[in-house]
Structures are given as structure tokens and as C-alpha cells.
Design a protein around this motif. Structure first.
Motif, PDB file in Angstrom:
ATOM      1  N   HIS A 147     -63.784  19.538 -20.813  1.00 16.19           N
ATOM      2  CA  HIS A 147     -63.764  18.107 -21.069  1.00 16.19           C
ATOM      3  C   HIS A 147     -65.192  17.621 -20.973  1.00 16.19           C
ATOM      4  N   GLU A 148     -65.626  16.917 -21.982  1.00 13.05           N
ATOM      5  CA  GLU A 148     -67.018  16.523 -22.082  1.00 13.05           C
ATOM      6  C   GLU A 148     -67.492  15.774 -20.844  1.00 13.05           C
ATOM      7  N   GLY A 149     -68.658  16.192 -20.323  1.00 10.78           N
ATOM      8  CA  GLY A 149     -69.322  15.395 -19.306  1.00 10.78           C
ATOM      9  C   GLY A 149     -68.877  15.631 -17.892  1.00 10.78           C
ATOM     10  N   GLY A 150     -67.799  16.415 -17.669  1.00  7.76           N
ATOM     11  CA  GLY A 150     -67.352  16.641 -16.313  1.00  7.76           C
ATOM     12  C   GLY A 150     -68.215  17.666 -15.611  1.00  7.76           C
ATOM     13  N   GLU A 151     -68.329  17.541 -14.288  1.00  7.01           N
ATOM     14  CA  GLU A 151     -69.175  18.473 -13.570  1.00  7.01           C
ATOM     15  C   GLU A 151     -68.560  19.859 -13.516  1.00  7.01           C
ATOM     16  N   ALA A 152     -67.264  19.955 -13.796  1.00  5.53           N
ATOM     17  CA  ALA A 152     -66.622  21.260 -13.842  1.00  5.53           C
ATOM     18  C   ALA A 152     -66.356  21.689 -15.277  1.00  5.53           C
ATOM     19  N   ALA A 153     -67.137  21.135 -16.246  1.00  9.56           N
ATOM     20  CA  ALA A 153     -66.936  21.466 -17.644  1.00  9.56           C
ATOM     21  C   ALA A 153     -67.026  22.963 -17.831  1.00  9.56           C
ATOM     22  N   GLY A 154     -66.079  23.533 -18.600  1.00 16.54           N
ATOM     23  CA  GLY A 154     -66.054  24.954 -18.829  1.00 16.54           C
ATOM     24  C   GLY A 154     -65.300  25.731 -17.777  1.00 16.54           C
ATOM     25  N   LYS A 155     -64.846  25.089 -16.704  1.00 19.44           N
ATOM     26  CA  LYS A 155     -64.110  25.751 -15.644  1.00 19.44           C
ATOM     27  C   LYS A 155     -62.621  25.788 -15.980  1.00 19.44           C
ATOM     28  N   ASP A 156     -61.966  26.852 -15.547  1.00 15.84           N
ATOM     29  CA  ASP A 156     -60.525  26.985 -15.742  1.00 15.84           C
ATOM     30  C   ASP A 156     -59.816  26.158 -14.674  1.00 15.84           C
ATOM     31  N   PRO A 157     -58.983  25.182 -15.059  1.00 10.70           N
ATOM     32  CA  PRO A 157     -58.355  24.309 -14.058  1.00 10.70           C
ATOM     33  C   PRO A 157     -57.063  24.858 -13.453  1.00 10.70           C
ATOM     34  N   HIS A 158     -56.535  25.978 -13.946  1.00  5.11           N
ATOM     35  CA  HIS A 158     -55.167  26.394 -13.615  1.00  5.11           C
ATOM     36  C   HIS A 158     -55.071  27.074 -12.244  1.00  5.11           C
ATOM     37  N   ILE A 159     -55.628  26.443 -11.233  1.00  2.00           N
ATOM     38  CA  ILE A 159     -55.716  27.039  -9.907  1.00  2.00           C
ATOM     39  C   ILE A 159     -54.356  27.205  -9.241  1.00  2.00           C
ATOM     40  N   TRP A 160     -53.376  26.392  -9.590  1.00  5.13           N
ATOM     41  CA  TRP A 160     -52.079  26.427  -8.927  1.00  5.13           C
ATOM     42  C   TRP A 160     -51.296  27.698  -9.246  1.00  5.13           C
ATOM     43  N   LEU A 161     -51.671  28.423 -10.302  1.00  5.12           N
ATOM     44  CA  LEU A 161     -50.946  29.639 -10.649  1.00  5.12           C
ATOM     45  C   LEU A 161     -51.374  30.840  -9.814  1.00  5.12           C
ATOM     46  N   ASP A 162     -52.430  30.702  -9.062  1.00  7.08           N
ATOM     47  CA  ASP A 162     -52.864  31.706  -8.088  1.00  7.08           C
ATOM     48  C   ASP A 162     -52.378  31.249  -6.723  1.00  7.08           C
ATOM     49  N   PRO A 163     -51.400  31.937  -6.106  1.00  2.00           N
ATOM     50  CA  PRO A 163     -50.877  31.473  -4.821  1.00  2.00           C
ATOM     51  C   PRO A 163     -51.934  31.321  -3.733  1.00  2.00           C
ATOM     52  N   VAL A 164     -52.988  32.129  -3.789  1.00  4.09           N
ATOM     53  CA  VAL A 164     -54.020  32.056  -2.760  1.00  4.09           C
ATOM     54  C   VAL A 164     -54.840  30.779  -2.921  1.00  4.09           C
ATOM     55  N   ARG A 165     -55.284  30.494  -4.140  1.00  6.39           N
ATOM     56  CA  ARG A 165     -56.020  29.249  -4.373  1.00  6.39           C
ATOM     57  C   ARG A 165     -55.129  28.028  -4.106  1.00  6.39           C
ATOM     58  N   TYR A 166     -53.887  28.134  -4.498  1.00  3.03           N
ATOM     59  CA  TYR A 166     -52.954  27.018  -4.303  1.00  3.03           C
ATOM     60  C   TYR A 166     -52.765  26.741  -2.815  1.00  3.03           C
ATOM     61  N   ALA A 167     -52.717  27.803  -2.002  1.00  5.70           N
ATOM     62  CA  ALA A 167     -52.612  27.621  -0.554  1.00  5.70           C
ATOM     63  C   ALA A 167     -53.854  26.939   0.006  1.00  5.70           C
ATOM     64  N   GLN A 168     -55.022  27.264  -0.544  1.00  3.72           N
ATOM     65  CA  GLN A 168     -56.254  26.591  -0.114  1.00  3.72           C
ATOM     66  C   GLN A 168     -56.194  25.102  -0.438  1.00  3.72           C
ATOM     67  N   VAL A 169     -55.669  24.777  -1.615  1.00  9.78           N
ATOM     68  CA  VAL A 169     -55.508  23.369  -1.982  1.00  9.78           C
ATOM     69  C   VAL A 169     -54.524  22.692  -1.034  1.00  9.78           C
ATOM     70  N   ALA A 170     -53.427  23.366  -0.722  1.00  9.11           N
ATOM     71  CA  ALA A 170     -52.430  22.798   0.195  1.00  9.11           C
ATOM     72  C   ALA A 170     -53.062  22.463   1.546  1.00  9.11           C
ATOM     73  N   GLU A 171     -53.879  23.360   2.051  1.00  9.94           N
ATOM     74  CA  GLU A 171     -54.533  23.103   3.338  1.00  9.94           C
ATOM     75  C   GLU A 171     -55.447  21.878   3.259  1.00  9.94           C
ATOM     76  N   GLY A 172     -56.171  21.742   2.158  1.00  9.15           N
ATOM     77  CA  GLY A 172     -57.043  20.585   1.989  1.00  9.15           C
ATOM     78  C   GLY A 172     -56.268  19.290   1.857  1.00  9.15           C
ATOM     79  N   VAL A 173     -55.147  19.332   1.142  1.00  9.34           N
ATOM     80  CA  VAL A 173     -54.302  18.142   1.007  1.00  9.34           C
ATOM     81  C   VAL A 173     -53.748  17.749   2.368  1.00  9.34           C
ATOM     82  N   GLY A 174     -53.299  18.730   3.141  1.00  7.39           N
ATOM     83  CA  GLY A 174     -52.769  18.440   4.461  1.00  7.39           C
ATOM     84  C   GLY A 174     -53.794  17.747   5.348  1.00  7.39           C
ATOM     85  N   LYS A 175     -55.028  18.233   5.330  1.00  9.92           N
ATOM     86  CA  LYS A 175     -56.082  17.614   6.150  1.00  9.92           C
ATOM     87  C   LYS A 175     -56.378  16.193   5.676  1.00  9.92           C
ATOM     88  N   ALA A 176     -56.341  15.981   4.354  1.00  7.68           N
ATOM     89  CA  ALA A 176     -56.582  14.638   3.822  1.00  7.68           C
ATOM     90  C   ALA A 176     -55.474  13.680   4.242  1.00  7.68           C
TER      91      ALA A 176
END
Length: 326
Positions: A147-176
């Protein structure tokens, strides 16, 4: 072939001030869901969370439990990349306690979040690592998408399909959630730990179930499964890039046919929210079977399971069968 995503008309511009004014004038206290518009009344007695699409809705509901009121911006069956946020949804977002989104996946959501006064903004992409599409992320998918102009341009966003990355996101959401709603921090901590334990178990099932397979290569409609492939030593070959609606070139189709023959591929996977036409045409021409591999961007009647964990287990079974797991 260039499958770089181009922002659809109106998809990646700032939300006009007039639209925000209209949203405010609607009065969020009387908002109700309408077709294709899932963000409803905020200002409930609970911790109000707006999630941008299903994988983040699942996290918010499981971590928040009885203490949260979760609404989602993307309707079941709607392709999340296509979302155009409405004035009604902007209004609900403005009155919420928190928003949970994935930056650079849905440009109109990014714009609305940037202009929203909501106190807690949780970007799932900031809670784990993202990698360049088509390089480090397992496979030789058909090009880049950004997506033009984003700081993560060119990055694959599908992190939730990897259970390990998804668990890392879950931990961050919990802390927030703990920080934003400290009264219920203990429950958020307990719920997060329980969910992470389930995701760890899911990861183990994938590791064990895909450890010994006849083939390591699988074909998909679009490049959603790069992180999953990388995690379990597989290679994803995608008909299209990260854009599920991009059309492959004739040369790409020929490459996939040669790959299927060379690597003993048996199956072309399609998904639930986009057309299966190209996948089925390729399968017919190459003498292959077809099956569903669900990117879990939304839960519908066609989903093989009622929630994220059930659909991932169905995905594992489909991969085991296609790859000849022993």
C-alpha cells in the motif's frame, strides 16, 4: 507480472472532514448495524473495542471476555482488502475505547484510525515481526504487493496464519487491554495466557503434522500463507501475489504447471472469499485436484469451522492430505 496493489478509487485518501462531520452528526448512541456495516453502538457499559477484521475480532473477544464489547468493521464474507469505511463506522470508531487494526492491510481503516481521537490504538503489525513478501517468507509467490506510502510497504501482512506470530500479537493485545482498562487487568492476563497456550498447542499440531510429507510445495490462489510455509518448512507457490483479485499472466500459469509436475504437487488450493475460477482452471489443465485452504480473513457458512482455531485445524488436515503427510 506486476501484481503490486493499486489503491482502489478512494481507498487510500484521507477521510474528508465532511465525512467525519456527517459521522458525528449521526449520533453514535443510536447506531445500529446495517448491511455491510458492522460497527455498531459504542459507549456501552463495557470496554468498547473496534476490530478491523475477523482475526483481530477473535483476539479481542477471547482476551476481553465478558469485560469487552467488540464490533468489527469488516462484515462476514467481505474481503477485508476491499473495505471502504463508512461515516457510520467512523462515528462508532470515534466513540470507542480502543481500536485493534493491522496497519497497511486496509488503507481506509488506517486513515480513519489516524484521524480518530480514540485513546487506545493497537496496531497488530507492531506486535510481531513482518517480512518482505516473496523473499524470506517461504515461497516464490508472484510478485510484491504494498500500500503506497506505508512504513511497512512491501511487507506481508498475513501474520495471523502463523500461530507463533499470532500468539505474539495476542500477548501484545492483552498488555494493551491491561493498560487501558486496569480494573480488569487480572482477567485480561489470565485470558491471554489461556489463548497463548491454545496457540502454542496449535503450533505443535502443525509441527508434528507436517514434519514428514511426500512434498513440501503447495499451490494457492493468492500469497496469504507465506509465514505458515516458512514456519513449517514448506514452499508456497501462489497464482497471484498478495492481492487476491490480481490476474496471473500466462507465463505464471505455465511456471506453476511445471512446478506442480517437478515437485509432485497434487492439489491447487482456493479460498472462501474470492473466486475459485483461476484455481480450478489451472487444476483442470494440469490434472490436479482442488481443495480449500482458508486464509481466515472472515468466518462464513463456507468456513470449515466456527472460529480461528477450528479453521486452522481444517487447514492442517487439508495440507497433510495434499502434501502426503506420513
Amino acid at each position: 507480472m506486476n501484481v503490486r496493489r493499486r489503491a482502489r478509487s478512494g481507498a487510500h485518501r484521507l477521510i474528508p472532514a465532511a465525512a467525519v462531520a456527517v459521522a458525528t452528526a449521526l449520533g453514535v448512541g443510536t447506531l445500529s448495524a446495517c448491511s455491510g456495516d458492522k460497527a455498531v453502538a459504542a459507549n456501552t457499559s463495557k470496554f468498547d473495542v473496534v476490530a478491523s477484521f475477523y482475526p483481530l475480532q477473535f483476539l479481542a473477544e477471547r482476551i476481553g471476555g465478558d469485560h469487552v464489547h467488540v464490533t468489527t468493521l469488516t462484515s462476514p464474507g467481505q474481503e477485508p482488502h476491499d473495505l471502504e469505511i463508512s461515516p457510520r463506522q467512523i462515528a462508532a470508531l470515534q466513540e470507542s475505547d480502543a481500536v485493534l487494526y493491522l496497519k497497511n492491510l486496509q488503507p481506509s481503516v488506517d486513515d480513519a484510525v489516524a484521524q480518530s481521537p480514540v485513546g487506545t490504538k493497537i496496531d497488530a503489525a507492531s506486535l510481531t515481526t513482518l517480512e518482505e513478501h516473496g523473499t524470506e517468507v517461504g515461497g516464490h509467490a508472484a510478485g510484491h504487493d504494498s500500500h503506497e506510502g506505508g512504513e511497512a510497504a512491501g511487507k506481508d501482512p498475513h501474520i495471523w496464519l502463523d500461530p507463533v506470530r499470532y500468539a505474539q500479537v495476542a500477548e501484545g493485545v492483552g498488555k494493551a487491554f491491561e493498560k487501558a482498562d486496569p480494573e480488569h487487568a487480572a482477567d485480561y492476563r489470565k485470558n491471554t495466557a489461556a489463548l497463548v497456550k491454545q496457540l502454542d498447542a496449535l503450533n505443535t499440531r502443525f509441527e508434528d503434522g507436517l514434519a514428514h510429507t511426500r512434498s513440501k510445495v503447495f499451490l494457492t490462489t493468492h500469497a496469504a500463507f507465506g509465514y505458515l510455509a516458512e514456519r513449517y518448512g514448506l514452499t508456497e507457490e501462489a497464482i497471484s501475489g498478495l492481492d487476491p483479485e490480481s490476474e496471473p499472466s500466462a507465463a505464471r500459469i505455465r511456471d506453476l504447471e511445471r512446478t506442480a509436475e517437478a515437485d509432485g504437487v497434487s492439489t491447487v488450493f482456493y479460498e472462501t472469499l474470492v473466486s475459485d475460477r483461476t484455481a480450478k482452471t489451472l487444476a483442470k489443465d494440469a490434472g490436479l485436484k482442488t481443495d480449500v485452504l482458508d486464509p481466515i480473513e472472515g468466518i462464513t457458512d463456507a468456513s470449515r469451522g466456527k472460529d480461528y482455531l477450528a479453521v486452522q485445524d481444517a487447514n492442517l488436515k487439508a495440507l497433510q492430505q495434499a502434501l502426503g503427510a506420513r
